[in-house]
Design a protein around this motif. Structure first.
Motif, PDB file in Angstrom:
ATOM      1  N   HIS A 104       3.478  -3.710   6.353  1.00  9.26           N
ATOM      2  CA  HIS A 104       2.331  -2.804   6.291  1.00  9.26           C
ATOM      3  C   HIS A 104       2.326  -1.901   7.516  1.00  9.26           C
ATOM      4  N   SER A 105       1.590  -0.805   7.392  1.00 14.83           N
ATOM      5  CA  SER A 105       1.282   0.100   8.499  1.00 14.83           C
ATOM      6  C   SER A 105      -0.145   0.595   8.240  1.00 14.83           C
ATOM      7  N   ARG A 144      -2.888   4.783  -1.028  1.00 16.10           N
ATOM      8  CA  ARG A 144      -3.018   3.364  -0.689  1.00 16.10           C
ATOM      9  C   ARG A 144      -3.117   2.502  -1.954  1.00 16.10           C
ATOM     10  N   HIS A 155       0.872  -1.184   0.000  1.00 13.66           N
ATOM     11  CA  HIS A 155       0.000   0.000   0.000  1.00 13.66           C
ATOM     12  C   HIS A 155       0.905   1.228   0.000  1.00 13.66           C
TER      13      HIS A 155
END
Ligand code: ZN
Length: 330
Positions: free
Chosen positions: A145-146, A101, A59
């Motif tokens: 991811h975050s 994203r 993302h």
């Protein structure tokens, strides 16, 4: 005729040494008739041994992984490696360049369109190249991811519960080796089309993370990401030494009713912060109305006892947005 994927690599995968280049994807567009999308890639190889595939920006608005992987690609040398390390800091490169994203080119979410298509849109072609070229080379895959712009998380590495319990145990061991402050075993809301699922279905060890959010990274979250990459390489024997950690708390969202969604549009007031204890029945947040003053807010009540592991990040929220995740501590 079987469609072939037009992506080509400017770096070799089977030669010893250190290589920095691109995965080149032809993309004819209004402002560049014969243009390429150049996805950065670094490969370090030194003889036989395991292969680790490390990816960030699946993302495009999540930064801990890209920061850690840029730092690793800069610092690593082939001589210290046994086997092979493939680093792709910006997996969904068009999304990363747009700080979004999902891809601005085709509107697709990289983590919802696997297996992709060799003759599909840009995001589908990247997914197909990962599935058929990169994943088969890997023994272990770490995908960072975050929370991106819409969520914020306590920092954790994650492993999925799998039908193959031997594979699940290997994924959990790698998650623990990553050494984040929290380690989460989870089931996805909907795993269809995820990179995670594609890697796991190929029988590989897979670790993902959620390390922060809000569309930026902190010194702490980037440091956790950077150490985690080295820990994973040590765990599989690609780098010498043992993984290091300051201790990790096991958390879980596989049972119960951990996900909380906003009942209405409004302005979000959190009543607990990330990592705070939450008891079942506690109010987690209030949603204040947007169209008047002096009215009662809507309370959001916790369905579980645990800690606040994730929260909606922006100040405004819409009905159906994920507002909070309460993780159960083990
Ligand atoms: Zn993500």
């Amino acid at each position: 005729m079987t469609a072939t994927n037009p992506i080509s690599s400017t770096v070799p995968f089977d030669q010893d040494g250190e290589f920095h280049g691109f995965l080149s994807l032809p993309h004819s567009r209004e402002d560049s008739a014969w243009g390429l999308i150049q996805i950065p890639i670094s490969v370090f190889r030194n003889g036989d041994g395991p292969t680790a595939l490390l990816t960030g920006a699946n993302h495009g608005d999540e930064y801990e992984g890209p920061i850690a992987l840029q730092s690793l690609a800069h610092d690593l040398s082939a001589e210290e490696v046994r086997g092979r390390v493939i680093i792709i800091p910006y997996m969904n490169y068009p999304a990363f360049r747009a700080a979004k994203r999902i891809s601005p080119i085709d509107g697709l979410n990289m983590n919802r369109i696997f297996p992709g298509k060799p003759n599909g849109t840009v995001t589908e072609k990247i997914a197909d190249y990962f599935l058929n070229q990169l994943i088969p080379m890997a023994d272990i895959v770490l995908d960072y991811h975050s929370g991106g712009k819409s969520l914020d998380f306590i920092p954790f590495a994650a492993a999925h519960l799998l039908e193959d319990k031997t594979q699940e145990a290997a994924c959990i061991a790698a998650m623990e080796a990553f050494g984040a402050p929290y380690s989460m075993t989870l089931k996805e809301i909907d795993s269809t089309g995820m990179y995670d699922t594609a890697v796991e279905d190929a029988g590989k060890i897979f670790v993902s993370t959620e390390l922060g959010g809000g569309g930026s990274a902190t010194a702490r979250s980037a440091g956790i990401a950077r150490r985690g990459a080295e820990n994973i390489l040590k765990h599989v024997g690609i780098l010498d030494g043992d993984p290091t950690s300051d201790g990790s708390t096991r958390i879980d969202t596989t049972g119960g009713d951990c996900f909380h969604f906003s009942p209405c549009d409004g302005m979000l007031e959190m009543l607990v912060d990330l990592a705070n204890d939450v008891a079942k029945g506690d109010a987690i947040a209030r949603i204040w109305p947007l169209d008047g003053s002096g009215q009662k807010p809507a309370d959001v009540i916790s369905n579980e006892t645990g800690i606040l592991a994730a929260r909606h990040f922006p100040g405004l929220i819409k009905q159906g947005d994920c507002l909070a995740v309460v993780a159960i501590t083990q």
